[in-house]
Design a protein around this motif. Structure first.
Motif, PDB file in Angstrom:
ATOM      1  N   ALA A   6       0.814  -1.218   0.000  1.00 25.77           N
ATOM      2  CA  ALA A   6       0.000   0.000   0.000  1.00 25.77           C
ATOM      3  C   ALA A   6       0.847   1.267   0.000  1.00 25.77           C
ATOM      4  CB  ALA A   6      -0.932   0.002   1.209  1.00 25.77           C
ATOM      5  N   ASP A   7       2.116   1.145   0.392  1.00 25.51           N
ATOM      6  CA  ASP A   7       2.995   2.313   0.464  1.00 25.51           C
ATOM      7  C   ASP A   7       3.788   2.547  -0.818  1.00 25.51           C
ATOM      8  OD1 ASP A   7       2.212   2.767   3.095  1.00 25.51           O
ATOM      9  OD2 ASP A   7       3.755   1.435   3.889  1.00 25.51           O
ATOM     10  N   LEU A   8       3.608   1.682  -1.813  1.00 18.85           N
ATOM     11  CA  LEU A   8       4.407   1.804  -3.034  1.00 18.85           C
ATOM     12  C   LEU A   8       4.214   3.136  -3.759  1.00 18.85           C
ATOM     13  CD1 LEU A   8       6.376   0.605  -5.057  1.00 18.85           C
ATOM     14  CD2 LEU A   8       4.458  -0.533  -6.170  1.00 18.85           C
ATOM     15  N   PRO A   9       2.977   3.646  -3.939  1.00 15.41           N
ATOM     16  CA  PRO A   9       2.844   4.918  -4.649  1.00 15.41           C
ATOM     17  C   PRO A   9       3.654   6.043  -4.021  1.00 15.41           C
ATOM     18  CG  PRO A   9       0.704   3.846  -4.460  1.00 15.41           C
ATOM     19  CD  PRO A   9       1.652   3.054  -3.603  1.00 15.41           C
ATOM     20  N   GLY A  10       3.722   6.068  -2.685  1.00  9.23           N
ATOM     21  CA  GLY A  10       4.503   7.108  -2.038  1.00  9.23           C
ATOM     22  C   GLY A  10       5.999   6.886  -2.128  1.00  9.23           C
ATOM     23  N   ALA A  11       6.399   5.627  -2.291  1.00 12.08           N
ATOM     24  CA  ALA A  11       7.834   5.312  -2.342  1.00 12.08           C
ATOM     25  C   ALA A  11       8.431   5.526  -3.724  1.00 12.08           C
ATOM     26  CB  ALA A  11       8.057   3.857  -1.910  1.00 12.08           C
ATOM     27  N   LEU A  12       7.608   5.437  -4.768  1.00 13.98           N
ATOM     28  CA  LEU A  12       8.150   5.528  -6.123  1.00 13.98           C
ATOM     29  C   LEU A  12       8.851   6.852  -6.419  1.00 13.98           C
ATOM     30  CD1 LEU A  12       5.544   3.666  -8.360  1.00 13.98           C
ATOM     31  CD2 LEU A  12       7.932   3.072  -7.946  1.00 13.98           C
ATOM     32  N   PRO A  13       8.288   8.010  -6.053  1.00 10.48           N
ATOM     33  CA  PRO A  13       9.016   9.258  -6.334  1.00 10.48           C
ATOM     34  C   PRO A  13      10.384   9.303  -5.663  1.00 10.48           C
ATOM     35  CG  PRO A  13       6.719   9.709  -5.813  1.00 10.48           C
ATOM     36  CD  PRO A  13       6.949   8.269  -5.495  1.00 10.48           C
ATOM     37  N   ALA A  14      10.470   8.810  -4.419  1.00 11.41           N
ATOM     38  CA  ALA A  14      11.750   8.796  -3.721  1.00 11.41           C
ATOM     39  C   ALA A  14      12.729   7.859  -4.408  1.00 11.41           C
ATOM     40  CB  ALA A  14      11.551   8.373  -2.265  1.00 11.41           C
ATOM     41  N   ALA A  15      12.228   6.722  -4.896  1.00 12.23           N
ATOM     42  CA  ALA A  15      13.109   5.781  -5.587  1.00 12.23           C
ATOM     43  C   ALA A  15      13.645   6.384  -6.883  1.00 12.23           C
ATOM     44  CB  ALA A  15      12.346   4.483  -5.873  1.00 12.23           C
ATOM     45  N   ARG A  16      12.776   7.025  -7.625  1.00 17.51           N
ATOM     46  CA  ARG A  16      13.234   7.645  -8.875  1.00 17.51           C
ATOM     47  C   ARG A  16      14.261   8.734  -8.600  1.00 17.51           C
ATOM     48  NH1 ARG A  16       7.662   7.256 -10.668  1.00 17.51           N
ATOM     49  NH2 ARG A  16       7.323   9.362  -9.901  1.00 17.51           N
ATOM     50  N   ALA A  17      14.047   9.501  -7.547  1.00 22.97           N
ATOM     51  CA  ALA A  17      14.976  10.587  -7.230  1.00 22.97           C
ATOM     52  C   ALA A  17      16.325  10.055  -6.765  1.00 22.97           C
ATOM     53  CB  ALA A  17      14.367  11.484  -6.152  1.00 22.97           C
ATOM     54  N   ALA A  18      16.319   8.918  -6.072  1.00 23.45           N
ATOM     55  CA  ALA A  18      17.572   8.379  -5.519  1.00 23.45           C
ATOM     56  C   ALA A  18      18.389   7.630  -6.547  1.00 23.45           C
ATOM     57  CB  ALA A  18      17.255   7.459  -4.338  1.00 23.45           C
ATOM     58  N   ALA A  19      17.753   7.103  -7.581  1.00 22.70           N
ATOM     59  CA  ALA A  19      18.437   6.241  -8.538  1.00 22.70           C
ATOM     60  C   ALA A  19      18.972   7.053  -9.710  1.00 22.70           C
ATOM     61  CB  ALA A  19      17.478   5.166  -9.044  1.00 22.70           C
TER      62      ALA A  19
END
Length: 231
Positions: A6-19
């Motif tokens: 359920a937390d994936l939508p919120g985690a995706l922007p952070a993942a894109r920014a970190a990678a």
């Protein structure tokens, strides 16, 4: 990426920014159905799907204790060949034991089978994983759930990998005897569990194929009732 479904939508922007543009991104999410969103966000060339077979305990905000196990499965495909190999090297260098699999979907459904056999029973009885192998009644229930989960996955065309045997699952429970699994930890914190993500795909697949899974259906309904009462 190792968050609740359920937390994936919120985690995706952070993942894109970190990678960075060439950074492999590993998903260790439980369940199925998140693959499309991750591939769209990261791209199939860098996206590596995996499953974690180790135990962790949340001690508080920002604090996690590794409670045992070091196994990680990663799916290597024709599209993510370079990223998967690089991810495996990095994880092994960090001390994890990495197994490479060639079928993303089968890898994820194999972890579904494991989770369905272990998490809801331990959560409903509030017993550590070790009790599922030590207590005769809980062991029998665990084996029933595992058997139904295996048949449900096979009915969907995704039989679990051969390593996912009942004996192997019980051995995994014995290896972390004091581990209170994530579903127990969620309930204790008043959070919704991942029961729908873990049990839902198996139950729906079984219903489509008319494969009886009364144990899984009962476990799913019981967790839902418990969640509702806590809410």
């Amino acid at each position: 990426i190792c968050v609740k479904a359920a937390d994936l939508p919120g985690a995706l922007p952070a993942a894109r920014a970190a990678a960075g543009p060439e950074t492999p991104v590993i998903s260790l999410l439980n369940g199925v159905g998140h693959e499309r969103a991750l591939r769209q966000a990261i791209g199939p060339r860098r996206m590596v799907f995996g499953s974690a077979y180790f135990a962790a305990m949340r001690l508080g905000p920002g604090a996690v204790r590794h409670a045992g196990g070091r196994l990680v499965w990663l799916a290597q495909t024709a599209k993510n060949l370079t990223a998967a190999r690089q991810a495996a090297r990095l994880l092994r260098r960090a001390g994890w034991s990495v197994n490479i699999k060639r079928d993303e979907t089968r890898l994820l459904w194999t972890k579904l089978v494991y989770n369905a056999g272990v998490n809801p029973i331990a959560a409903l009885t509030r017993r550590a994983n070790g009790a599922l192998a030590a207590d005769p009644a809980l062991k029998e229930l665990t084996l029933l759930a595992l058997g139904e989960a295996r048949r449900a996955a096979a009915s969907a065309g995704h039989p679990p990998y051969p390593e996912m045997t009942p004996q192997g699952v019980l051995a995994g429970c014995r290896a972390v005897p004091e581990q209170m699994n994530s579903m127990i930890q969620d309930l204790a914190s008043g959070r919704r569990t991942e029961a729908g993500v873990l049990l839902g795909p198996l139950v729906r697949a079984a219903r489509r194929a008319r494969v009886p899974v009364p144990t899984l259906e009962t476990l799913w309904a019981a967790v839902q009732r418990l969640e509702a009462s806590l809410a």
